[in-house]
Design a protein around this motif. Sequence first.
Motif, PDB file in Angstrom:
ATOM      1  N   GLU A  26     -14.089 -22.519   1.905  1.00 52.85           N
ATOM      2  CA  GLU A  26     -15.278 -23.343   2.133  1.00 52.85           C
ATOM      3  C   GLU A  26     -16.475 -22.911   1.291  1.00 52.85           C
ATOM      4  N   THR A  27     -16.386 -21.745   0.639  1.00 51.71           N
ATOM      5  CA  THR A  27     -17.568 -21.219  -0.050  1.00 51.71           C
ATOM      6  C   THR A  27     -17.392 -20.994  -1.546  1.00 51.71           C
ATOM      7  N   SER A  28     -16.183 -21.078  -2.061  1.00 54.88           N
ATOM      8  CA  SER A  28     -15.972 -20.827  -3.480  1.00 54.88           C
ATOM      9  C   SER A  28     -15.178 -21.946  -4.140  1.00 54.88           C
ATOM     10  N   PRO A  29     -15.643 -22.424  -5.275  1.00 55.67           N
ATOM     11  CA  PRO A  29     -14.863 -23.431  -6.007  1.00 55.67           C
ATOM     12  C   PRO A  29     -13.777 -22.802  -6.882  1.00 55.67           C
ATOM     13  N   TYR A  30     -13.728 -21.471  -6.951  1.00 55.76           N
ATOM     14  CA  TYR A  30     -12.838 -20.787  -7.874  1.00 55.76           C
ATOM     15  C   TYR A  30     -11.572 -20.220  -7.251  1.00 55.76           C
ATOM     16  N   TYR A  31     -11.618 -19.833  -6.004  1.00 49.71           N
ATOM     17  CA  TYR A  31     -10.476 -19.225  -5.331  1.00 49.71           C
ATOM     18  C   TYR A  31     -10.576 -19.518  -3.841  1.00 49.71           C
ATOM     19  N   ASP A  32      -9.434 -19.435  -3.169  1.00 46.64           N
ATOM     20  CA  ASP A  32      -9.387 -19.676  -1.730  1.00 46.64           C
ATOM     21  C   ASP A  32      -9.405 -18.381  -0.929  1.00 46.64           C
ATOM     22  N   TYR A  33      -8.722 -17.360  -1.442  1.00 46.60           N
ATOM     23  CA  TYR A  33      -8.594 -16.106  -0.689  1.00 46.60           C
ATOM     24  C   TYR A  33      -8.749 -14.893  -1.591  1.00 46.60           C
ATOM     25  N   PHE A  34      -9.353 -13.857  -1.032  1.00 51.63           N
ATOM     26  CA  PHE A  34      -9.265 -12.512  -1.578  1.00 51.63           C
ATOM     27  C   PHE A  34      -8.369 -11.733  -0.631  1.00 51.63           C
ATOM     28  N   VAL A  35      -7.405 -11.037  -1.180  1.00 50.95           N
ATOM     29  CA  VAL A  35      -6.554 -10.150  -0.404  1.00 50.95           C
ATOM     30  C   VAL A  35      -6.858  -8.748  -0.893  1.00 50.95           C
ATOM     31  N   VAL A  36      -7.210  -7.862   0.031  1.00 54.62           N
ATOM     32  CA  VAL A  36      -7.598  -6.492  -0.326  1.00 54.62           C
ATOM     33  C   VAL A  36      -6.666  -5.524   0.387  1.00 54.62           C
ATOM     34  N   GLY A  37      -6.203  -4.518  -0.352  1.00 47.01           N
ATOM     35  CA  GLY A  37      -5.334  -3.507   0.239  1.00 47.01           C
ATOM     36  C   GLY A  37      -5.611  -2.146  -0.370  1.00 47.01           C
ATOM     37  N   THR A  38      -5.224  -1.114   0.348  1.00 52.54           N
ATOM     38  CA  THR A  38      -5.360   0.259  -0.119  1.00 52.54           C
ATOM     39  C   THR A  38      -3.991   0.773  -0.519  1.00 52.54           C
ATOM     40  N   VAL A  39      -3.905   1.325  -1.726  1.00 56.61           N
ATOM     41  CA  VAL A  39      -2.643   1.839  -2.258  1.00 56.61           C
ATOM     42  C   VAL A  39      -2.896   3.129  -3.027  1.00 56.61           C
ATOM     43  N   ASN A  40      -1.825   3.886  -3.275  1.00 55.97           N
ATOM     44  CA  ASN A  40      -1.933   4.992  -4.206  1.00 55.97           C
ATOM     45  C   ASN A  40      -1.547   4.466  -5.590  1.00 55.97           C
ATOM     46  N   ASP A  41      -1.625   5.316  -6.620  1.00 57.55           N
ATOM     47  CA  ASP A  41      -1.328   4.852  -7.978  1.00 57.55           C
ATOM     48  C   ASP A  41       0.075   4.269  -8.093  1.00 57.55           C
ATOM     49  N   ARG A  42       1.019   4.956  -7.507  1.00 54.37           N
ATOM     50  CA  ARG A  42       2.417   4.519  -7.613  1.00 54.37           C
ATOM     51  C   ARG A  42       2.624   3.142  -6.965  1.00 54.37           C
ATOM     52  N   ALA A  43       2.057   2.957  -5.780  1.00 54.93           N
ATOM     53  CA  ALA A  43       2.195   1.676  -5.081  1.00 54.93           C
ATOM     54  C   ALA A  43       1.470   0.558  -5.826  1.00 54.93           C
ATOM     55  N   GLY A  44       0.334   0.879  -6.435  1.00 60.77           N
ATOM     56  CA  GLY A  44      -0.389  -0.126  -7.213  1.00 60.77           C
ATOM     57  C   GLY A  44       0.427  -0.622  -8.386  1.00 60.77           C
ATOM     58  N   GLN A  45       1.085   0.307  -9.083  1.00 64.51           N
ATOM     59  CA  GLN A  45       1.920  -0.076 -10.207  1.00 64.51           C
ATOM     60  C   GLN A  45       3.172  -0.820  -9.734  1.00 64.51           C
ATOM     61  N   ALA A  46       3.726  -0.389  -8.598  1.00 64.29           N
ATOM     62  CA  ALA A  46       4.886  -1.089  -8.037  1.00 64.29           C
ATOM     63  C   ALA A  46       4.504  -2.521  -7.663  1.00 64.29           C
ATOM     64  N   ALA A  47       3.311  -2.697  -7.113  1.00 62.63           N
ATOM     65  CA  ALA A  47       2.858  -4.041  -6.741  1.00 62.63           C
ATOM     66  C   ALA A  47       2.784  -4.937  -7.974  1.00 62.63           C
ATOM     67  N   ILE A  48       2.268  -4.410  -9.083  1.00 56.43           N
ATOM     68  CA  ILE A  48       2.217  -5.197 -10.314  1.00 56.43           C
ATOM     69  C   ILE A  48       3.626  -5.645 -10.698  1.00 56.43           C
ATOM     70  N   GLY A  49       4.579  -4.731 -10.586  1.00 58.98           N
ATOM     71  CA  GLY A  49       5.963  -5.066 -10.910  1.00 58.98           C
ATOM     72  C   GLY A  49       6.533  -6.135 -10.001  1.00 58.98           C
ATOM     73  N   TYR A  50       6.323  -5.980  -8.700  1.00 53.38           N
ATOM     74  CA  TYR A  50       6.844  -6.970  -7.752  1.00 53.38           C
ATOM     75  C   TYR A  50       6.184  -8.336  -7.933  1.00 53.38           C
ATOM     76  N   PHE A  51       4.870  -8.349  -8.146  1.00 53.82           N
ATOM     77  CA  PHE A  51       4.198  -9.629  -8.379  1.00 53.82           C
ATOM     78  C   PHE A  51       4.766 -10.271  -9.644  1.00 53.82           C
ATOM     79  N   GLY A  52       4.975  -9.452 -10.689  1.00 57.47           N
ATOM     80  CA  GLY A  52       5.545  -9.963 -11.927  1.00 57.47           C
ATOM     81  C   GLY A  52       6.943 -10.519 -11.737  1.00 57.47           C
ATOM     82  N   ASP A  53       7.748  -9.847 -10.926  1.00 61.76           N
ATOM     83  CA  ASP A  53       9.118 -10.315 -10.674  1.00 61.76           C
ATOM     84  C   ASP A  53       9.147 -11.572  -9.813  1.00 61.76           C
ATOM     85  N   ASP A  54       8.356 -11.561  -8.733  1.00 62.49           N
ATOM     86  CA  ASP A  54       8.442 -12.622  -7.730  1.00 62.49           C
ATOM     87  C   ASP A  54       7.525 -13.813  -7.979  1.00 62.49           C
ATOM     88  N   LEU A  55       6.393 -13.565  -8.647  1.00 62.73           N
ATOM     89  CA  LEU A  55       5.397 -14.634  -8.816  1.00 62.73           C
ATOM     90  C   LEU A  55       4.943 -14.771 -10.266  1.00 62.73           C
TER      91      LEU A  55
END
Length: 102
Positions: A26-55
Amino acid sequence: MDLLKKSLEILEKVNAKDIAVFDFKETSPYYDYFVVGTVNDRAGQAAIGYFGDDLRNEIKHIEGKGNAGWVLIDLGDIVVHLFKEDDRRFYGFDQRFMEFRK
């Protein structure tokens, strides 16, 4: 599959903590959601990989590859922010978003 749901599943897969979803439909014309999470370096890099594979076709841009402390994955209507614990506290994202939505 719903993009938000798939994003949350990926974050759970990499054991992201304190996952928060901020609705800006309702407040931004650019995006609908921000998703925020806490990760360590390894999990952050793994997330990039999974997003790349799945999306792969949904990813518009990725910032913070390597050990940046903050990873941003732009999926268009959803922007995923992954922080190391100290960086999340430092930037105060959660508080800023709560204030913005008031």
